[in-house]
Design an enzyme around this catalytic site. Structure first.
Site, PDB file in Angstrom:
ATOM      1  N   GLY A  67       0.825  -1.200   0.000  1.00  0.00           N
ATOM      2  CA  GLY A  67       0.000   0.000   0.000  1.00  0.00           C
ATOM      3  C   GLY A  67       0.858   1.248   0.000  1.00  0.00           C
TER       4      GLY A  67
ATOM      5  N   PRO B  34       7.322 -21.974  -1.388  1.00  0.00           N
ATOM      6  CA  PRO B  34       6.616 -21.016  -0.532  1.00  0.00           C
ATOM      7  C   PRO B  34       7.442 -19.757  -0.301  1.00  0.00           C
ATOM      8  CG  PRO B  34       7.586 -22.751   0.810  1.00  0.00           C
ATOM      9  CD  PRO B  34       7.846 -23.120  -0.623  1.00  0.00           C
TER      10      PRO B  34
ATOM     11  N   GLY C   8       7.172 -15.660   1.661  1.00  0.00           N
ATOM     12  CA  GLY C   8       6.493 -14.620   2.411  1.00  0.00           C
ATOM     13  C   GLY C   8       7.246 -13.332   2.173  1.00  0.00           C
ATOM     14  N   CYS C   9       6.794 -12.259   2.797  1.00  0.00           N
ATOM     15  CA  CYS C   9       7.447 -10.969   2.602  1.00  0.00           C
ATOM     16  C   CYS C   9       7.208 -10.111   3.827  1.00  0.00           C
ATOM     17  CB  CYS C   9       6.904 -10.284   1.354  1.00  0.00           C
ATOM     18  SG  CYS C   9       7.658  -8.683   1.003  1.00  0.00           S
TER      19      CYS C   9
ATOM     20  N   GLU D 177      14.087 -10.256  -4.100  1.00  0.00           N
ATOM     21  CA  GLU D 177      14.581  -8.910  -3.799  1.00  0.00           C
ATOM     22  C   GLU D 177      14.765  -8.077  -5.063  1.00  0.00           C
ATOM     23  OE1 GLU D 177      14.423  -7.970  -0.804  1.00  0.00           O
ATOM     24  OE2 GLU D 177      13.973 -10.019  -0.167  1.00  0.00           O
TER      25      GLU D 177
END
Length: 239
Positions: free
Chosen positions: A67, A165, A167-168, A211
């Site tokens: 966001g 898998p 995530g961040c 990245e």
């Protein structure tokens, strides 16, 4: 029942955004209200802290969340004059601290509010040992030391796509399966301007590609298999 579903108010009730005679207008609220589309107000203590200390200044101590506009823009290249300078060294130190202060294997400058083409990655042996043996073997999860890359360039060495898998830290609390190339070669310099060359495969290659995406305004949710998108705390939410 059918009348209410068609948009007519039941006796004694008002529809959102529509008033009954003698009653105030109700605000229109749907999922967006709970999702934060309405005006967010700071608590008294947060507002006081903001007034005394001022707004936070990048690089932030914690990753920004999805966001934030900085996550969706292409980062700018670091100029030669910035190499070895105090600002770039402070950014490299903040990236390293961010990696070691949370369960994070890679972190980019945009995630700390700095729109520059810089990222850091590290997989210590202790953290590597936490992965299940079967996952370590299947995805070649092996430890590697801290690496800081400035103005990195990537070249694919093995075009095979392996789904795993991810995530961040900027999409906190969620994960999904993402296809990535098995092996890549990334080159650049460190914060002091020393050349860096890294042939990464397996899990390390996945981290590098994740990245590098950040530097172009791309998040793992843009590449994921959407049917695998998961709130990692979904079981606790049902307790």
């Amino acid at each position: 029942m059918a009348a209410a579903a068609a948009g007519r108010a039941l006796p004694g009730r008002a529809l959102p955004g529509r008033a009954l005679p003698g009653l105030p207008l109700l605000p229109a609220r749907a999922c967006g209200h709970a999702a934060g589309w309405d005006r967010r107000e700071r608590s008294y203590w947060r507002a006081l802290r903001r007034r005394v200390l001022g707004p936070p200044v990048p690089p932030f101590a914690a990753p920004v969340q999805v966001g934030a506009p900085v996550l969706r823009g292409a980062a700018a290249a670091v100029s030669p004059e910035q190499l070895g300078g105090p600002e770039l060294r402070r950014l490299a130190a903040a990236l390293a601290a961010g990696l070691r202060g949370r369960p994070c294997l890679g972190l980019s400058a945009p995630q700390l509010g700095v729109p520059l083409r810089v990222f850091a990655a590290e997989l210590p042996p202790a953290r590597c040992a936490r992965y299940p043996p079967a996952l370590r073997q299947a995805h070649r999860i092996e430890p590697f030391p801290l690496r800081v890359l400035v103005n990195p360039a990537i070249r694919v060495l093995d075009t095979r796509l392996v789904t795993g898998p991810e995530g961040c830290a900027s999409v906190h609390g969620f994960s999904a399966y993402v296809p990535r190339h098995w092996a890549v070669h990334v080159t650049g310099v460190d914060e002091l301007g020393v050349p860096v060359s890294w042939e990464a495969s397996g899990w390390a290659a996945r981290i590098v590609q994740h990245e590098m995406d950040h530097l172009d305004g791309i998040l793992f949710i843009d590449r994921m298999d959407s049917r695998t998108f998961t709130n990692v705390g979904w079981m606790e939410l049902l307790d």
